[in-house]
Scaffold this active site. Sequence first.
Site, PDB file in Angstrom:
ATOM      1  N   GLY A 111       1.295  -3.919   7.074  1.00  0.00           N
ATOM      2  CA  GLY A 111      -0.152  -3.888   6.923  1.00  0.00           C
ATOM      3  C   GLY A 111      -0.732  -5.293   6.861  1.00  0.00           C
ATOM      4  O   GLY A 111      -1.731  -5.601   7.488  1.00  0.00           O
TER       5      GLY A 111
ATOM      6  N   GLU B 223       1.372 -11.805   2.687  1.00  0.00           N
ATOM      7  CA  GLU B 223       0.735 -12.769   1.777  1.00  0.00           C
ATOM      8  C   GLU B 223       1.212 -14.198   1.973  1.00  0.00           C
ATOM      9  O   GLU B 223       1.439 -14.916   0.987  1.00  0.00           O
ATOM     10  CB  GLU B 223       0.988 -12.342   0.332  1.00  0.00           C
ATOM     11  CG  GLU B 223       2.469 -12.394  -0.133  1.00  0.00           C
ATOM     12  CD  GLU B 223       3.248 -11.112   0.077  1.00  0.00           C
ATOM     13  OE1 GLU B 223       2.850 -10.316   0.949  1.00  0.00           O
ATOM     14  OE2 GLU B 223       4.254 -10.920  -0.621  1.00  0.00           O
ATOM     15  N   ASN B 224       1.355 -14.659   3.214  1.00  0.00           N
ATOM     16  CA  ASN B 224       1.697 -16.066   3.426  1.00  0.00           C
ATOM     17  C   ASN B 224       0.741 -16.918   2.604  1.00  0.00           C
ATOM     18  O   ASN B 224      -0.470 -16.692   2.631  1.00  0.00           O
ATOM     19  CB  ASN B 224       1.542 -16.431   4.897  1.00  0.00           C
ATOM     20  CG  ASN B 224       2.177 -15.423   5.810  1.00  0.00           C
ATOM     21  OD1 ASN B 224       3.352 -15.147   5.701  1.00  0.00           O
ATOM     22  ND2 ASN B 224       1.379 -14.824   6.686  1.00  0.00           N
TER      23      ASN B 224
ATOM     24  N   GLU C 257      -3.332  -8.559  -1.091  1.00  0.00           N
ATOM     25  CA  GLU C 257      -2.788  -9.838  -0.601  1.00  0.00           C
ATOM     26  C   GLU C 257      -3.300 -11.006  -1.432  1.00  0.00           C
ATOM     27  O   GLU C 257      -2.546 -11.933  -1.748  1.00  0.00           O
ATOM     28  CB  GLU C 257      -3.151 -10.038   0.874  1.00  0.00           C
ATOM     29  CG  GLU C 257      -2.641  -8.950   1.807  1.00  0.00           C
ATOM     30  CD  GLU C 257      -1.177  -8.636   1.613  1.00  0.00           C
ATOM     31  OE1 GLU C 257      -0.379  -9.569   1.437  1.00  0.00           O
ATOM     32  OE2 GLU C 257      -0.825  -7.438   1.611  1.00  0.00           O
TER      33      GLU C 257
END
Length: 914
Positions: free
Chosen positions: A327, A330-331, A364
């Site tokens: 989906g 979260e870099n 995120e």
Amino acid sequence: MPLGGDDSLNRREILLDLFRQARFLLALPIAYTVRVLSESPSAAATTIRPKGEDMNLDDIPGSSNPYRLPRHVLPARYDLRLEPDLTTGTFQGQATVAVSVSQTTQTILLNAVDLAITSAVVEGSSRQRFEASIELEPSTQRVRFSFRQPVTPGEWRLHLSFHGKLNDQLRGFYRSTYKDASGAIQTLAATQFEATDARRAFPCWDEPDFKAVFATTLVVDPHLTAISNTSVMAESVEGHKKLVRFADTIKMSTYLAAFIIGPMEATKPVFVGKAPLRLWTVPGKQSLTPFGHEIAAASLKFFEDYYGIPYPGDKLDLVAIPDFASGAMENFGAITFRETALLVDQRAGAHAELERVADVVAHENAHMWFGDLVTMSWWNGLWLNEAFATFMEMLAVDTWKPEWKRWETFSVARAAAFSVDGLLSTRPIEYPVHAPKDADAMFDILTYEKGASVLRMLEQHIGFTTFRDGVRQYLRTHAYGNADTNDLWTALGTVANQPVPELMNGWIFQPGFPLVTADVRGQELVLSQQRFTYISREQSPEQIWQIPLQIRLCIGDRTEHRRVLLTERETSIGIPAGVTSVFVNEGGHGFYRVRHRDPLLQQLLDQGLDRLAAIERFALVSDAWATAQAGVMPLSEYLQLTARFKSERDKNVWTVLLDSLSYLNRLIASEDRATLEAFVGELVGPAMIDLGWDPQPKESDLLRQLRGDLLGTLGKLGNDSATQGQATERYQRYRKDPATVDSNVVPALVAILAHTGDEARYDEFVELYRTATTPQEERRYLFSLASFRHKELLARTLARTINGEIRTQDAPFVVGALMMSVYGREVAWDFVKANWDHMDRLFPKQGLRRMCGGIVGLATPELEQDVRMFFTSRKIDLGGKTLDQYLEQLRIAVAFREREGSRLKAVLLGSLET
Ligand SMILES: [Zn+2]
């Protein structure tokens, strides 16, 4: 990551749909002998294994696990230069890694997969330079650099040159494409590293506790945009290329690095604190950003306040990628999304579609602290990242839009977690991870939904403020580092001044969850617990949890609230005379099921369901359905119970009711289906007449969504011709002027028209899928192609999943949906068997695993046998316990069919008459 792809997973759309449809929540008949009654908080936890005890020795770093890296060489900083060529689909790379060597060695081991490493040289502080021989170990995804000279303790720099391919597998460094306004194919390059795929982009110490600083330079074509984790420090020209140099990152794990290169457009930034926040899209989609931008800013601000720590990055970019396996990801500072999870037309989106964007964006953003600033030490502790992000996502969205009642809707997700956690093949939330495949398998409903549920239960037990303060302490203590479950409990326990580890370890390190039985004996309320399972009680493992119970006693019009920590198998509390009803799990936050034994259940029903909160009515129906699934409550009794909900107006309660009917639809003989259709009409029809087709002024978003849900059920499952006729008419109106139909009704219209549709309709929907202008519309028409009833049409849909017409980010979910369809399951299963090898190569691994969840819909004895033979003979392993769980869910469904199938028609007829 948020769980899954475009699944409802997401929300979790499809996966959660699969879970939902396959929901067989079970309660057990209990007949224990009375044991010592006690409320002592000290017992129980003694049986719980503390952290790590059930891990294999070879999972400990430095041991014999061939996938792990030794600890005597530690990276501190990566200077990376990457030059992707979008035309040839390749990239060149150079890395200089500053490392600390703690013992003399002649080998350095790190991770690399599908990379050609052309040179590796270490350089010491006194100018020693040793060149390495390079040996790739594909089976363990490692590379071994061997030196003839000893590399002595101290600081060294490792210089690496390498190159690789931009793959089409949506992992590592990969290629994504889209059609621009003129119809030409455009390419971008993006990364997806979690869990273990940074090693596909550059050689690295690819385990979450090897935190380091990243200083990245991307070398790109001048007309392209380059995005990474931090702000752009400088741009310069080198030959025909543009060099984009990014600021140093915080100390972080490799899986959080990100590089996106393509023709991208950005919104104007809004500032949260000092950090500019922007949304990025491929050209032409900026009009779909305002909603996502709003929740992004609101949630980031919310988290700064909640955590008491400013956002730790120097900017935050939210980037929509046309091809994306999960989906979102979260870099750090450069969050990537699939388009449906970030971009939406606020006016045309249905409530569920808007909620999905809000959820994923908040999720995120929450990770920037939980996961990025503080990271789990190893993948067994993934829940620390994901359960928390899921919990925080609810908290943030609930604060942003209280009218959405996000915590109540979360009940549906909690129930989906029950359905997996009730299996014998479930696993504890924290679970050993050996190989990369096992790490991937941890991204499941137990990590996310069960994890978030038990956090919510704890928060409700110790209180909002105490919980928040414990979280703040945990984050402050472990910022820029790694942490384990015990670290979290220590922080929360210290702040709460309560034995939090004893309370919580049972929920994290034990599989399954308890069934609490409430019984009245004289002036005592007797509360007992037993592990909830789908199989016979004899096989039910002996387990005990510390259960924080919230109980409401009604004495006439007066109400009393009790809190009990159930630590024994059984306990009892005194209750006042004249108690007229008892409800256990007040507020519905507990991660346990409740069996109110008669007369308690009868009292609750007799006093009127409207005296229960919606979330409590949800729990009541959900538990009853589970009991029926187990064959404990007669199905006829469950069906009679449903009749009491004809005037129900809560969307979530209806979700359980409608799901249970869908489940029966998969078990009923096709010649009996008309009886089920009549039953559906009888149950849903009155509510629909009352609600009407058009929303009333000032109607809530949730009620609008309920209308869509009921309509869709009546038109498809109920096969109601009047509804179908009306749907056709309204759909035509909608096509002429979208504003004439409420956006929450549109998905139901499309689904009904597919259900009744012929070849002409199919072709029309294929075209609408191809030309859709929003990600939601595209998705809606895509999945409608799995909702037709004619096998030839469904076969065409299947063919499209592997011929390149449907993006591989979506295709496995379409196949999964077809296996869940009573009209498509045979043809879909044959297709899967015939094309398995092709799909295995083509689909993202995560998608393939989720696709296999569709086998739960193959609920006939013949198909079940065939499924087992296929997976066994092909020796297919989906990582962790995934396949075992699917197969057990299938077994339970088939067992239910064998038990109830032959009399289902008679039971339905009986319920219709009463
Ligand atoms: Zn996540």
